[in-house]
Structures are given as structure tokens and as C-alpha cells.
Design an enzyme around this catalytic site. Sequence first.
Site, mmCIF file in Angstrom:
data_model
loop_
_atom_site.group_PDB
_atom_site.id
_atom_site.type_symbol
_atom_site.label_atom_id
_atom_site.label_comp_id
_atom_site.label_asym_id
_atom_site.label_seq_id
_atom_site.Cartn_x
_atom_site.Cartn_y
_atom_site.Cartn_z
ATOM 1 N N ASP A 9 0.825 -1.210 0.000
ATOM 2 C CA ASP A 9 0.000 0.000 0.000
ATOM 3 C C ASP A 9 0.860 1.260 0.000
ATOM 4 O OD1 ASP A 9 -2.756 -0.381 -0.212
ATOM 5 O OD2 ASP A 9 -2.959 -0.956 1.887
ATOM 6 N N HIS A 10 1.722 1.378 0.986
ATOM 7 C CA HIS A 10 2.509 2.601 1.131
ATOM 8 C C HIS A 10 3.466 2.775 -0.048
ATOM 9 C CE1 HIS A 10 1.354 4.016 5.179
ATOM 10 N NE2 HIS A 10 1.064 2.741 5.388
#
Length: 458
Positions: free
Chosen positions: A360-361
Site C-alpha cells: 500500500d505505502h
Amino acid sequence: MTDLASVWSALGGDPALLPRVSAVERPGVLDARLPVRELARACVGACALAAAELGARRTGGGEVPAVRVDDGAVATAFVSERHLLVGGRAPETFAPLSRFWRTADGWVRTHANYPHHRARLLAALGVPEDPDAGAADAVAAALAERSAREVEEAVYAAGGLAVALRTPEEWAAHAQGVEVAGRPLVERERLDSAPARVFAPVGRDPLLPAAGLRVLDLTRVIAGPVATRTLALLGADVLRVDAPGLPEIADQHADTGFGKRSALLDLSVGRVVFEELLAAADVVVTGYRPGALDRFGLTPRALAERRPGVVVAQLSAWGAYGPWGDRRGFDSLVQVATGVAAVEGSSAGRPGVLPAQALDHGTGYLLAAGVLRAIGEQGEEGGSRVVRVALARTAGWLLEGRGDVGVPGDVPVGQWLAERDSPLGRLRYTLSPVVFEGGPRDWARGPGCWGADSARWV
């Protein structure tokens, strides 16, 4: 390999700029079998370099500002949700039914953080929606009688989220895995011959490369909001737009809402308002399931026809192609399907997890970098642009290498945390790891209440 040069190449960047980036390496952080620390550093470094490059262009040229990537700052930001305090309270990151479960032949992971996903999971398994009836025990019993692949298909057919554990080799042989592996890490496309972008100059105190850009944020959860949170840090006017009937998880909004405004708009009845927003937007970022917004005329080409010169940034879990191209997904599920969870698991066969929601990041910073580079390219070549990234493609990139498993580092994180008051209460939060000479160190504004702003530009 998960290094800065490969990311910068995927973004179409000039390799001559790579020496502008220096790193503070801290070997113990984001410890894993896979090279999570290296991936995180590369994604953040590429985003910061793209910002510095655009900043140099907008201040009249000259040398691109120096970029500094500190593994400690990056590692802290990649678990920003764990450092968040809202009025002294730590948020809950995963709901009780979002976890690994044993099946008759292996393991499956479910995602039920949102109420509608929980309801669909229970319906698919034939478990009553009754919080007092021991839902976890009932789910465990239902899953223990079925195969993992059977559960995966049944829950997805019901609109829920469950993924069977696969090894990297099984994913590589899967039809979706084959499709994903054949795509670049960052897909970039020029859509038309719109005129070159004319940049207004920006000041240097601090240097805000995205100042004056208007960003329509149609994303949810983590990766997309991390991208738009980063653009907001860099000076963009970011307006997040959500459907009234799909409230965001409050703590998630608090973590990723920095620098943005938040408005509610039902696209099925609010098309006039949306078209007014689009007419003045420079960037449109979407993070919904592929195809979900097409009926509203939100495909890249349809947007470019109505707003020539727009940059469309698209995020998906599995990629907008192949047999899983229309499926929902989250970082935790992509880890399970692609073999990441198998690699990080125990010798006894129990699946493991990455030390952060790194897909995600990392993908969020890739998307922000892609937008910044697309904006910069428009200054020379014009053209509406589209940038596409997928969590599964980032996972494939991660699986190409192996990390250095060692003793986790004891790095004091306080230097990368800050506090401020907000409409949500007193916040402790993580500063952005996107750092370059003369650039901002904090957001101009904190998160407001979800949906509290008007759906208009200021």
C-alpha cells in the site's frame, strides 16, 4: 531489483539525476525475508526526486535540489497508522474477522474492516449477522470444512473478500499472475496532443512543486490516499470526494487526510457538480475497483476528452486486466495471493505478513511520483496523461529479491512524529519521509472531519 535506479527508470526519469539522492541506511528497520526496507527507500526516494525535479522546473531551472532518504523516517511513515493517536487513543487497524483462517486444505485470509464486506463474508459462509452469536467461531467452523480455493471463489461471488494462500510459484502460474508480470512497474501513457502545460512560478520558502495544482481524489483506504496526501504536502489543492453511503473508517481518514479537504458527492445524481470540478482539475486520482467508475464517464480517455491536459492516475489491487481485473483487493490479500505471505511465513507452514503494509505505502509513493513526473513532462511535450500502478505488480517487484534478516533496529521514532490540534482532536502523527532541500516538512493543514467540506475548489 528493488533499488532507486529501477524505480526511476520505470518512471521515465533521467538517470543523470540519481546522484542527487543520498540515503541514511538503518539495516534493522522493516526487517523481513523480502527486501521491504529497500523497496520502501526506493519508492520514497523516487517520489522525492520527482518532486525536486518538478520544483527545479518551476523555479526557473537550475540544479535539482538534493534529496535525502532516511530509512528511519521511511520505516516510521510506512507504519503511520500504528503511530497515530487521536485524542490520546490508538486506532484499531484490523477488524476481528480480517485475519488468516485454516481451511480443509490450507489457509485463507479475509478482509472485513468495512461493514458491507463483513456482511457479505458472513452471508457467503452462511453465518448469521449477529454480534452476540460468536461470529469468529462460526466463521472458523465454516471455513474448516471447505477448501481455500472454494472459499475464495464463493466469497468473491458474494461481493466479499477472501483470498487463498499461494506460493510465489503458484501465483506465477496463475492467469492473473502471468498478466501482472508482463506489465511495467509503473504504466505510463500519453493520451492526446493537448498543449504543453504552462507553469506558474513558485516560491522557495518552502519549495512547493505542486503548488497551484488541483487534484480530485477519488480513492479510499491507504495506497491512493497516501499518494494524494503526498501531493497535498507538496502544495496541491487536494479535494477528496466520497459517496455519502460509503463512509471511510474514521481513523484511516485521520491518518491519510492531512493537507486535504473532504467532500461528499453522489455521482449518480451530482454529475453537474462533478463536471464543474473536473473542468478546473489538473489531476484525477482513482482507487476504486477497476471499472466501478466507468459508468460515470471516468475512464482516462473520457476524462481527457472533457478536460484536455488532465493527468489521470489509477490505482488497483490486481491490475485492470486479466481474470481478476474487476476484483476488489487490499494489501493484506495481495500479500497472500502473490506468495509474499508464504515467503514470510513460518517453517511450520503458517503464513506470515510484511512488517508494514508496504505494498500500500510503496505503491502510494510510486503513484505520487508518477503524477509529478507526468506533470513535468507536460511542460515540455503536452498531452493528457495516464499513470497506472497495481499492488500486485509492486508485490511481484518485491519478490524479485530477498532481504537481510537480522536483529530489528532500535531507532527512536520521535524525531519523525509531530502533534497538532485538529477538528478530530489532538493528533500525534507521522511526518512525511519525502524530503528534499528547501522542501516542506509538514502539511499546511491537518485532517478535517470526513465529508465536512463543500464539493468545490477554493
